[in-house]
Design a protein around this motif. Sequence first.
Motif, PDB file in Angstrom:
ATOM      1  N   GLY A 232      26.560  22.739 -21.480  1.00 12.04           N
ATOM      2  CA  GLY A 232      25.404  23.475 -21.245  1.00 12.04           C
ATOM      3  C   GLY A 232      24.015  22.468 -20.898  1.00 12.04           C
ATOM      4  N   GLU A 233      22.968  23.085 -21.243  1.00 16.02           N
ATOM      5  CA  GLU A 233      21.733  22.756 -21.017  1.00 16.02           C
ATOM      6  C   GLU A 233      21.607  21.516 -22.075  1.00 16.02           C
ATOM      7  N   GLU A 234      22.115  21.440 -23.151  1.00 13.02           N
ATOM      8  CA  GLU A 234      22.305  20.485 -23.816  1.00 13.02           C
ATOM      9  C   GLU A 234      22.925  19.058 -23.583  1.00 13.02           C
ATOM     10  N   LYS A 235      23.848  19.400 -22.771  1.00 13.80           N
ATOM     11  CA  LYS A 235      24.536  18.113 -22.074  1.00 13.80           C
ATOM     12  C   LYS A 235      23.848  17.462 -21.164  1.00 13.80           C
ATOM     13  N   ARG A 236      23.089  18.433 -20.369  1.00  8.52           N
ATOM     14  CA  ARG A 236      21.963  18.096 -19.314  1.00  8.52           C
ATOM     15  C   ARG A 236      20.796  17.224 -19.946  1.00  8.52           C
ATOM     16  N   LEU A 237      20.599  17.825 -21.155  1.00  6.11           N
ATOM     17  CA  LEU A 237      19.323  17.076 -21.847  1.00  6.11           C
ATOM     18  C   LEU A 237      19.868  15.861 -22.497  1.00  6.11           C
ATOM     19  N   THR A 238      20.813  15.379 -22.904  1.00  7.39           N
ATOM     20  CA  THR A 238      21.459  14.260 -23.356  1.00  7.39           C
ATOM     21  C   THR A 238      21.462  13.317 -22.200  1.00  7.39           C
ATOM     22  N   GLN A 239      21.951  13.667 -21.260  1.00 10.11           N
ATOM     23  CA  GLN A 239      22.083  12.578 -20.033  1.00 10.11           C
ATOM     24  C   GLN A 239      20.475  12.380 -19.336  1.00 10.11           C
ATOM     25  N   ALA A 240      19.916  13.172 -19.474  1.00 11.10           N
ATOM     26  CA  ALA A 240      18.317  13.054 -19.035  1.00 11.10           C
ATOM     27  C   ALA A 240      17.726  12.015 -20.034  1.00 11.10           C
ATOM     28  N   TRP A 241      17.981  12.194 -21.476  1.00 14.46           N
ATOM     29  CA  TRP A 241      17.351  11.377 -22.309  1.00 14.46           C
ATOM     30  C   TRP A 241      17.780   9.933 -22.170  1.00 14.46           C
ATOM     31  N   LYS A 242      18.986   9.766 -21.781  1.00 16.66           N
ATOM     32  CA  LYS A 242      19.614   8.260 -21.775  1.00 16.66           C
ATOM     33  C   LYS A 242      18.966   7.838 -20.265  1.00 16.66           C
ATOM     34  N   THR A 243      18.886   8.476 -19.469  1.00 21.68           N
ATOM     35  CA  THR A 243      18.214   7.905 -18.224  1.00 21.68           C
ATOM     36  C   THR A 243      16.859   7.541 -18.609  1.00 21.68           C
ATOM     37  N   LEU A 244      16.054   8.243 -19.141  1.00 21.90           N
ATOM     38  CA  LEU A 244      14.647   8.136 -19.502  1.00 21.90           C
ATOM     39  C   LEU A 244      14.564   6.810 -20.302  1.00 21.90           C
TER      40      LEU A 244
END
Length: 514
Positions: A232-244
């Motif tokens: 869900g949203e937490e998976k998207r947040l984890t991926q975004a965090w790593k990219t940033l």
Amino acid sequence: MALLGLLEILVAVTCFVILRCLCSKNKTPTNWPLVGMLPGLLLNVHRIHDWCAEILELTGCTFVLKGPWLGNMDILVTVHPDNVHYIMSTNFSNFPKGSDFNKMFDILGDGIFNSDYDLWKNQRKTARLFLNHQEFYHFLVNSSQIKVQNGLIPVMENVVKNGLVLDLQDLFQRFTFDATCLLTTGYDPQCLSIELPKVPFSMTMDTAEEAIFYRHVVPESIWKLQRLVGIGEEKRLTQAWKTLDDIIAEIISMKKDKLSKATNSDKQGYLSEGRGADSEGIDLLTKYMTENGIAESESNEKFLRDTIINFMIAGRDTTSAGLTWFMWQISRNPQVKNKIREELEAVIPTSEAKKWRLFSVEELRNSVYLQATLCETLRLYPPVPFQHKSPLQPDILPSGHRVHPKTKIIFSLYSMGRMSSIWGKDCLEFKPERWISERGGVKHEPSYKFMVFNAGPRTCLGKEVAFTQMKLVAAAIVYNYDIEVVEADSVIPATSIILHMKHGLKVKVSKRWA
């Protein structure tokens, strides 16, 4: 069979709850057994800000949202000016951001917007010295004017030439992203160009902000479980965090490499990439590295990372959101647009009248009506629509509500601008004149009434930066172009921690002057 019967009962109860919520004439949410007010919240999450405003208007500017039993979701929502003043100023020390804020906004790390106590004081002191420095102000003015002339205007001209439909929200995000990146890191990503290239950093920030908003409308146990399982949203947040983190680490590495090769005189008169000879100045990252010795300390990379992401989110999102809603409002209020144009024409030499031109910061310094229009836009559409607080010790607010260390307090800034008890019966009208004093200047409103730039000791340090950039962009577009909004019915706020438009602001552009 027993399990099937139980499921049928649960479905029937859920349908009954939803039907009652939909048919209820009472706009205040019902506090249901076990689930609290969660059904009403979920039914209105797509219009959460307006729903909050309606409830606060009915309940005298403060209400308690009861969450599910054992869900730890009880929230005191308030826009009562006395409460705001008490929490943000009078008894500031008892109301830090708190652990709940840190958990929800953990992507910000220990940056200035996520920290408390001495850590926050030290960061704020350093940031204030930098932002108030004359050298930074010149950098801000020059780089912003150059970005308008060499970035924003070519895109506008290309749109006019080819008869394209332009998303103004995307345009403004690109402008503020480039400008903020320059001020913060010294690098110009040049995403504001005719090609309108994809910008991974910017897109990833949007994803992260939407995921953080999701944490506000579901129990903590749910989003923590999603994070643990990776869905869900937490998976998207984890991926975004790593990219940033990867992008910021690369920027820091390049900066360290450049500074290590530079002489001391180079560091003092540092000219960042992508600025041009007329925008000399020192960016935030260079200042922190050269003056604090951070360039030689690997242990301080997290501090640099947290500082960059905090300033990038603050600079890109707030100013671009304010500009987008500003253009939306003047498209709906042509009399306001005409008054802005009259004010701009008044500062133009006679020989330059009725011709295409850009405005300098000095020419816009006394643009009272333009600033009043921007303030009125921010009153109704604050870029950061809500804020968090938690008390350290039990307390009683001026409204009479008792709070304790587990109480979650939320200020709804979006609702605050729509309260008749605060702004009068015409609070829903777009009326820049309310910001003009009898002497003709911009009227000052207390921060506990107009909280867009925060209040008390945490008052926003970037207020001058925001108004400088917004005025330059607004004047350039309003004076030189006619804007026609297409698909106006689709303009609604996004469900995010930043008050973006959900579908952007699509417009057709034509030139006013040959």
